[in-house]
Design a protein around this motif. Structure first.
Motif, short mmCIF file in Angstrom:
data_model
loop_
_atom_site.label_atom_id
_atom_site.label_comp_id
_atom_site.label_asym_id
_atom_site.label_seq_id
_atom_site.Cartn_x
_atom_site.Cartn_y
_atom_site.Cartn_z
N LEU A 50 0.93 -1.26 -0.05
CA LEU A 50 -0.05 -0.16 -0.08
C LEU A 50 0.83 1.23 -0.09
CD1 LEU A 50 -2.77 -1.11 2.38
CD2 LEU A 50 -3.14 -0.84 0.25
N GLU A 51 1.91 1.35 0.83
CA GLU A 51 2.70 2.45 0.81
C GLU A 51 3.32 2.74 -0.51
OE1 GLU A 51 5.66 1.74 4.01
OE2 GLU A 51 4.14 1.79 5.50
N GLU A 52 3.93 1.58 -1.19
CA GLU A 52 4.35 1.87 -2.50
C GLU A 52 3.36 2.10 -3.54
OE1 GLU A 52 6.83 -1.70 -3.14
OE2 GLU A 52 8.00 -1.16 -1.48
N GLU A 53 2.00 2.10 -3.20
CA GLU A 53 0.80 2.45 -4.16
C GLU A 53 0.98 1.52 -5.26
OE1 GLU A 53 1.17 6.32 -5.04
OE2 GLU A 53 0.62 6.98 -2.85
N CYS A 54 1.31 -0.04 -4.93
CA CYS A 54 1.14 -0.81 -6.06
C CYS A 54 -0.28 -1.12 -6.36
CB CYS A 54 1.69 -2.19 -5.49
SG CYS A 54 3.25 -2.23 -5.19
N MET A 55 -0.73 -0.91 -7.63
CA MET A 55 -1.81 -1.33 -8.32
C MET A 55 -2.31 -2.59 -8.88
SD MET A 55 -3.03 1.66 -7.31
CE MET A 55 -4.63 1.68 -8.22
N ARG A 56 -1.26 -3.54 -8.27
CA ARG A 56 -1.60 -4.83 -9.01
C ARG A 56 -2.01 -5.81 -8.10
NH1 ARG A 56 2.31 -7.99 -7.02
NH2 ARG A 56 4.31 -7.24 -5.93
N MET A 57 -2.39 -7.13 -8.38
CA MET A 57 -2.95 -8.04 -7.09
C MET A 57 -1.72 -8.33 -6.43
SD MET A 57 -5.81 -9.64 -6.72
CE MET A 57 -6.70 -10.43 -7.72
N ASP A 58 -1.81 -8.64 -5.23
CA ASP A 58 -0.78 -9.05 -4.42
C ASP A 58 -0.88 -10.71 -4.50
OD1 ASP A 58 0.45 -7.00 -3.28
OD2 ASP A 58 -1.18 -6.42 -1.92
N GLU A 59 0.28 -11.26 -4.21
CA GLU A 59 0.38 -12.68 -4.37
C GLU A 59 1.29 -13.31 -3.22
OE1 GLU A 59 2.93 -15.16 -7.37
OE2 GLU A 59 1.15 -14.32 -8.23
N TYR A 60 0.91 -14.21 -2.54
CA TYR A 60 1.74 -14.83 -2.03
C TYR A 60 1.98 -16.28 -2.05
CZ TYR A 60 -2.00 -15.67 1.54
OH TYR A 60 -3.24 -15.90 2.08
N THR A 61 2.95 -17.28 -1.55
CA THR A 61 3.09 -18.49 -1.72
C THR A 61 3.31 -19.19 -0.44
OG1 THR A 61 4.35 -17.90 -3.99
CG2 THR A 61 4.36 -20.15 -2.97
N ILE A 62 2.59 -20.36 -0.14
CA ILE A 62 2.65 -20.95 1.07
C ILE A 62 3.19 -22.53 0.44
CG2 ILE A 62 1.83 -22.17 2.71
CD1 ILE A 62 -0.36 -19.99 2.93
N LYS A 63 4.43 -23.01 0.96
CA LYS A 63 5.06 -23.99 0.62
C LYS A 63 5.51 -24.95 1.61
CE LYS A 63 8.55 -23.39 -2.10
NZ LYS A 63 10.17 -23.11 -2.63
N VAL A 64 4.83 -26.19 1.52
CA VAL A 64 5.18 -27.31 2.53
C VAL A 64 6.28 -28.06 2.10
CG1 VAL A 64 4.26 -29.24 3.86
CG2 VAL A 64 2.84 -27.00 3.46
N GLN A 65 7.40 -28.16 2.87
CA GLN A 65 8.50 -29.02 2.08
C GLN A 65 8.29 -30.11 3.04
OE1 GLN A 65 11.61 -26.09 2.34
NE2 GLN A 65 11.38 -26.04 0.45
N THR A 66 8.54 -31.47 2.56
CA THR A 66 8.39 -32.55 3.39
C THR A 66 9.66 -33.52 3.09
OG1 THR A 66 6.02 -32.83 3.08
CG2 THR A 66 7.14 -34.62 3.71
N SER A 67 10.28 -33.87 4.22
CA SER A 67 11.53 -34.83 4.09
C SER A 67 11.31 -35.89 5.13
CB SER A 67 12.91 -33.92 4.53
OG SER A 67 12.70 -33.81 5.90
N ILE A 68 12.35 -36.89 5.26
CA ILE A 68 12.16 -37.98 6.30
C ILE A 68 12.26 -37.28 7.69
CG2 ILE A 68 13.08 -39.62 4.79
CD1 ILE A 68 15.81 -39.36 6.19
N LEU A 69 12.66 -36.13 7.87
CA LEU A 69 12.66 -35.45 9.32
C LEU A 69 11.49 -34.76 9.44
CD1 LEU A 69 16.27 -33.85 8.86
CD2 LEU A 69 15.69 -36.29 9.96
N GLY A 70 10.73 -34.46 8.70
CA GLY A 70 9.23 -33.88 8.90
C GLY A 70 8.91 -32.91 7.90
N SER A 71 7.92 -32.01 8.19
CA SER A 71 7.69 -30.97 7.08
C SER A 71 7.69 -29.66 7.75
CB SER A 71 5.96 -31.28 6.80
OG SER A 71 5.83 -32.63 6.31
N THR A 72 8.16 -28.69 6.82
CA THR A 72 8.24 -27.43 7.34
C THR A 72 7.35 -26.29 6.34
OG1 THR A 72 10.04 -26.98 5.94
CG2 THR A 72 10.45 -27.57 8.33
N LEU A 73 6.99 -25.38 6.81
CA LEU A 73 6.24 -24.51 5.97
C LEU A 73 6.90 -23.13 5.79
CD1 LEU A 73 3.23 -23.77 5.14
CD2 LEU A 73 2.82 -22.66 7.36
N GLU A 74 7.20 -22.61 4.64
CA GLU A 74 7.36 -21.36 4.35
C GLU A 74 6.67 -20.45 3.43
OE1 GLU A 74 11.76 -21.41 2.20
OE2 GLU A 74 10.31 -20.79 0.40
#
Length: 70
Positions: free
Chosen positions: A28-52
């Motif tokens: 908003l401060e930068e007055e962006c006139m485009r659609m905001d987008e964010y990504t949620i990524k779950v990474q899974t390994s033998i040690l468990g899962s993490t969220l980014e």
């Protein structure tokens, strides 16, 4: 239809919420006139899962539980 369920702690939720609010404010401060987008990524390994979360930078929230429900 299938449903992806990601379980996070209250602390992780507050951390993610603060991060996204900061990103939306920057947009908003930068007055962006485009659609905001964010990504949620779950990474899974033998040690468990993490969220980014990514939006104007990345944030790792740590260990999470997830499942696919019917």
């Amino acid at each position: 239809m299938k449903k992806n369920v990601i379980e996070i702690s209250d602390a992780q939720h507050e951390e993610m919420k603060a991060f996204l609010e900061k990103c939306f404010s920057s947009s908003l401060e930068e007055e962006c006139m485009r659609m905001d987008e964010y990504t949620i990524k779950v990474q899974t390994s033998i040690l468990g899962s993490t969220l980014e979360v990514e939006m104007y930078g990345k944030m790792e929230l740590g260990d999470v539980k997830w499942k696919i429900e019917d």
